[in-house]
Design a protein around this motif. Sequence first.
Motif, PDB file in Angstrom:
ATOM      1  N   TYR A  38      -2.191  11.306  -5.071  1.00 51.22           N
ATOM      2  CA  TYR A  38      -1.237  10.233  -5.314  1.00 51.22           C
ATOM      3  C   TYR A  38      -0.202  10.256  -4.195  1.00 51.22           C
ATOM      4  CZ  TYR A  38       2.888   7.819  -7.105  1.00 51.22           C
ATOM      5  OH  TYR A  38       3.976   6.999  -7.225  1.00 51.22           O
ATOM      6  N   TYR A  39       0.046   9.077  -3.604  1.00 50.11           N
ATOM      7  CA  TYR A  39       1.009   8.980  -2.507  1.00 50.11           C
ATOM      8  C   TYR A  39       1.999   7.863  -2.783  1.00 50.11           C
ATOM      9  CZ  TYR A  39      -1.546  12.169   0.504  1.00 50.11           C
ATOM     10  OH  TYR A  39      -2.138  13.287   1.032  1.00 50.11           O
ATOM     11  N   SER A  40       3.271   8.143  -2.463  1.00 47.88           N
ATOM     12  CA  SER A  40       4.323   7.133  -2.466  1.00 47.88           C
ATOM     13  C   SER A  40       5.331   7.548  -1.400  1.00 47.88           C
ATOM     14  CB  SER A  40       4.975   7.035  -3.852  1.00 47.88           C
ATOM     15  OG  SER A  40       5.791   8.168  -4.092  1.00 47.88           O
ATOM     16  N   PRO A  41       6.269   6.688  -1.047  1.00 46.20           N
ATOM     17  CA  PRO A  41       7.214   7.067   0.018  1.00 46.20           C
ATOM     18  C   PRO A  41       7.990   8.341  -0.279  1.00 46.20           C
ATOM     19  CG  PRO A  41       7.306   4.708  -0.355  1.00 46.20           C
ATOM     20  CD  PRO A  41       6.416   5.263  -1.427  1.00 46.20           C
ATOM     21  N   LYS A  42       8.257   8.640  -1.557  1.00 53.17           N
ATOM     22  CA  LYS A  42       9.060   9.816  -1.879  1.00 53.17           C
ATOM     23  C   LYS A  42       8.281  10.927  -2.570  1.00 53.17           C
ATOM     24  CE  LYS A  42      13.571   7.533  -2.155  1.00 53.17           C
ATOM     25  NZ  LYS A  42      14.797   7.360  -2.967  1.00 53.17           N
ATOM     26  N   THR A  43       7.080  10.645  -3.018  1.00 45.58           N
ATOM     27  CA  THR A  43       6.341  11.635  -3.805  1.00 45.58           C
ATOM     28  C   THR A  43       4.887  11.690  -3.371  1.00 45.58           C
ATOM     29  OG1 THR A  43       7.764  11.178  -5.716  1.00 45.58           O
ATOM     30  CG2 THR A  43       5.727  12.378  -6.130  1.00 45.58           C
ATOM     31  N   ASN A  44       4.397  12.910  -3.151  1.00 47.14           N
ATOM     32  CA  ASN A  44       2.973  13.131  -2.916  1.00 47.14           C
ATOM     33  C   ASN A  44       2.492  14.183  -3.906  1.00 47.14           C
ATOM     34  OD1 ASN A  44       3.319  11.495  -0.695  1.00 47.14           O
ATOM     35  ND2 ASN A  44       3.258  13.171   0.787  1.00 47.14           N
ATOM     36  N   LYS A  77       0.823  -1.213   0.000  1.00 51.83           N
ATOM     37  CA  LYS A  77       0.000   0.000   0.000  1.00 51.83           C
ATOM     38  C   LYS A  77       0.856   1.262   0.000  1.00 51.83           C
ATOM     39  CE  LYS A  77      -3.983  -2.134   0.390  1.00 51.83           C
ATOM     40  NZ  LYS A  77      -4.984  -2.091  -0.705  1.00 51.83           N
ATOM     41  N   LYS A  78       2.125   1.138  -0.398  1.00 46.93           N
ATOM     42  CA  LYS A  78       2.999   2.307  -0.313  1.00 46.93           C
ATOM     43  C   LYS A  78       2.878   3.225  -1.517  1.00 46.93           C
ATOM     44  CE  LYS A  78       6.460   0.745   2.968  1.00 46.93           C
ATOM     45  NZ  LYS A  78       7.894   0.604   3.262  1.00 46.93           N
ATOM     46  N   LYS A  79       2.280   2.735  -2.599  1.00 50.16           N
ATOM     47  CA  LYS A  79       2.004   3.579  -3.750  1.00 50.16           C
ATOM     48  C   LYS A  79       0.537   3.414  -4.110  1.00 50.16           C
ATOM     49  CE  LYS A  79       6.602   3.507  -5.880  1.00 50.16           C
ATOM     50  NZ  LYS A  79       7.376   3.198  -7.125  1.00 50.16           N
ATOM     51  N   GLN A  83       8.262  16.229  -2.708  1.00 47.80           N
ATOM     52  CA  GLN A  83       9.203  15.284  -3.289  1.00 47.80           C
ATOM     53  C   GLN A  83      10.419  15.155  -2.384  1.00 47.80           C
ATOM     54  OE1 GLN A  83       9.001  13.397  -6.241  1.00 47.80           O
ATOM     55  NE2 GLN A  83      10.835  12.427  -5.401  1.00 47.80           N
TER      56      GLN A  83
END
Length: 466
Positions: A46-52, A20-22, A120
Amino acid sequence: LKGLQDSEDMAMNILLKEDKKKFVFGDVEVGAGIEERYLLHPNLFYYSPKTNVNFIGDLNNQGIKSFSFSDYLEFEGGFGKLLDDAGSYFSLFNSDFAQYLNNQDFTDNINQFGALNIRQSILENTDISGYLITSNSKTETASTTLNAYQNIAEPFTEDRTVTNNLNNFFTIGKVTIDYDSSYKEDLAYNAFVKVTNNNSNGLVNTVSPNRTNTINTLTDVRSINFKQNVTYSRKLSKAHTATLEATYNFENDKPITEWLTNQQILQGLIPLEDDTVFNILQTKKSRSHNFNAIIKDYWVLNNFNHLYTSMGVNTSFNNFFNENVQLLSNGSVNNFNSAGFGNDFGYQFIDTYLGLEYKFQVGIATFKPAVFYHGYLWRTQQFENAETFTKNLLLPQFTTKVEFNNSEKLNFRYRLNARFPGINQLANNFILSSFNNFFRGNNQLENQLYHTALLSYYKFSLFRNL
C-alpha cells in the motif's frame, strides 16, 4: 554531504499522478502438489504520499529458502562489507546464525516467513520507518563420507554417516527516525534488535575396522543483539560541515552443546570416566558491550582542495565463560577444569584515534591521501590473572578516482589495516568445538597488520547497450 563523502549512493524522486497517489497492489501465490507439498506466498503493498505499508509472507515445504544468507548479508551491509572489511565479513559468514541460513543441502525443509515494513511521514520534516521480520524453518540433512587415513603405521578407512534435524527461529526488527529540519542539518536515529533460537539434533555414525562409534550431538543456541545508532550533520558555514556518529551494540549469546557417545572421544585429552554412555556437556555464555563514536569536520578550502579532520573512539567490553563436564549416570559430575578446560575470561579494548585527510582535484582526477593515528589499550583477565597491553600505530590510506565522464570511471583505494583478535582467540583454556575437535586461544596475541588494495573500473553506454 554530497561532494564531501566518497559515496556512490543516489537519490530518486518519484512523482505520482494525482489519481495514482494512493494505491494497493500485490499478488498471492497458492500451490499444492504430490507428497503433500504446499506453498502460500502473499505480497501486498500500500502506497500513499505519507504512508507506505508492505507485507511479504511465505509458507512452504518445498525447500524454497524464504530468507537466505545473501538476504541476511544485505541487512548487514551487503557485499560491500566484504570489500570494506573482509575480517568482519568472514566473521559474519562463520557465525552460528549464518550457518543455519547458509545450509542449501537437505532431505526435507519447511519454511515459515513473514516480513512487514511501514513508513510514515509524521511531520513535514520527520519520517519514521520500521520493519519486522520473523522466520521459522525446520530442516533435515544427511551426508555420507569415506575417509582414508594414510599417514599412520596401519592405514585404514572410515565410513561416516551424519544426519541432522535443525530448527532455526529468528526475529529481526528495526525502527528509524529521520529528522531534516532544514537543508543545513539532519538527524537520524535507528534501533535494531535480533532475537534467535536455534537448536539441532545431530547423529554421527562412524564405522572402521577396529571400532564403531555413534555420537549424538544436541545444540541449543539462544542470542539477542541490540544496536542503537545516531547520526547528526550540520553545515556550520560555507566552508565547514560537521558530522557526529555514535553506535552502541549489545550482544548476549548462550549456546549449549551436549555430546552422547557409546565410546570415548578425544582419548588422552578429555579426562572421561568409565560409564555406560558418555555424556559431555558444554555451556557457553558470551556478553559484549561495544560503543563507537566519531566527530568529523569537512573543511572546504576551495573548489579543488578539501581538508577533513576526524576524532573517534572505539570501545569493547566482553565477558566469556565456558564449562565442559561429563554427566555420569549415577548423577555426579566430572569437571574437565583439571585438564585445562573451562574459561572465565574478560576482555576490555579501547581504541582512540585522530585522522587527517586531504582531498584535492587535478583535472579529471581526484586524490585523497589520509593518515590515522591510533592509540590502543586492552586488558585481559582469565580468572584472577590480569594483564594490560598498549600499542600506538600510524595507519595510512590513499584513494583516487579518475572520472573520464559521467559514464566512465576508474577507482583505486589502498589501506593499511590493524586487526585485533577476538575473545575466542584470546581465551587461553581449551574449548570443545565438535566431537573430534577442540582449540584454545592465547591472551598474549597482539594485532596483525595487513594491506588492502582495490582497483575498479566502471563504464556505461545506453547507446551501445553496454
